[in-house]
Design an enzyme around this catalytic site. Sequence first.
Site, PDB file in Angstrom:
ATOM      1  N   ASP A  10       0.761  -1.200   0.030  1.00 28.85           N
ATOM      2  CA  ASP A  10       0.004   0.101  -0.041  1.00 28.85           C
ATOM      3  C   ASP A  10       0.829   1.224  -0.033  1.00 28.85           C
ATOM      4  O   ASP A  10       2.110   1.077   0.066  1.00 28.85           O
ATOM      5  CB  ASP A  10      -1.055   0.123   1.095  1.00 28.85           C
ATOM      6  CG  ASP A  10      -1.734   1.043   1.405  1.00 28.85           C
ATOM      7  OD1 ASP A  10      -2.302   1.746   0.444  1.00 28.85           O
ATOM      8  OD2 ASP A  10      -2.003   1.792   2.451  1.00 28.85           O
ATOM      9  N   ASP A  12      -0.112   5.001   1.478  1.00 30.71           N
ATOM     10  CA  ASP A  12      -0.207   5.925   2.637  1.00 30.71           C
ATOM     11  C   ASP A  12      -0.262   5.077   3.807  1.00 30.71           C
ATOM     12  O   ASP A  12      -1.040   4.010   3.853  1.00 30.71           O
ATOM     13  CB  ASP A  12      -1.474   6.442   2.414  1.00 30.71           C
ATOM     14  CG  ASP A  12      -1.508   7.805   1.701  1.00 30.71           C
ATOM     15  OD1 ASP A  12      -0.780   8.588   1.742  1.00 30.71           O
ATOM     16  OD2 ASP A  12      -2.255   7.868   0.758  1.00 30.71           O
ATOM     17  N   ASP A 167      -1.902  -1.001   6.305  1.00 24.77           N
ATOM     18  CA  ASP A 167      -1.771  -0.217   7.410  1.00 24.77           C
ATOM     19  C   ASP A 167      -3.427   0.125   7.709  1.00 24.77           C
ATOM     20  O   ASP A 167      -3.670   0.405   8.897  1.00 24.77           O
ATOM     21  CB  ASP A 167      -0.965   1.079   7.541  1.00 24.77           C
ATOM     22  CG  ASP A 167      -1.997   2.210   6.569  1.00 24.77           C
ATOM     23  OD1 ASP A 167      -2.003   3.065   7.219  1.00 24.77           O
ATOM     24  OD2 ASP A 167      -2.036   1.897   5.358  1.00 24.77           O
TER      25      ASP A 167
END
Length: 225
Positions: A10, A12, A167
Amino acid sequence: MVAIRALLFDLDGTLADTDPLHFEAFVAALEPHGIAIDHQFFKTAISGRSNEAICRDLFPNASSAEHDRFADDKEAAFRRASGGLTAIDGLHALLERARGLGARIGLVTNAPAANVRHVLDLLKLTGVFDPLVLGEELPRSKPDPLPYQTALAALGMQPGEALVFEDSLPGVQAAKAAGILTVGLTTTLSADALRQAGADATVADFLDPILPLLLTRGADALTLR
């Protein structure tokens, strides 16, 4: 034991701890609309989601053009504030290790294209990720598994040959729905929250000693944790 042949990241909160900047940008952008948010709302209702989904929930009566203007203004504010971004500790070393093992490295993100280019440039990672899958270019974004399924198809690999780093709740849910071994980074959410979403392991950064074992042993490494 199935060897890991691809790492899928991912953007961000995974490559860099961008969520504090996104939170501040959302707070400022929402203030003129009379909407106040706190960190808990950001973590559960914004982080990891596409701008389309966020705007649909925040402004249910607004037009798609109004949604686009809000998102564009907010993301421009994020980019202006993000000049000091640095990579999560250990990221570059992990990428080097993976390349040395012959693994492919891809990016799967709900972030808009302008942010992707900006962050990768800041982190000196332009050109590193192939495939680069953007949720905004697909019919469905995370938490739908389609972005990760698209990455696997581009790589010509099965779910068991990949390892995902995420996250957020939507990101972990998407990766697990695609059947991929998933590591959750605790940049925004707690280890418990990530595990409840389905993460197979959690780490604070890319220096965790479990990661080299995951690269070489796959899911079998989890028995050594």
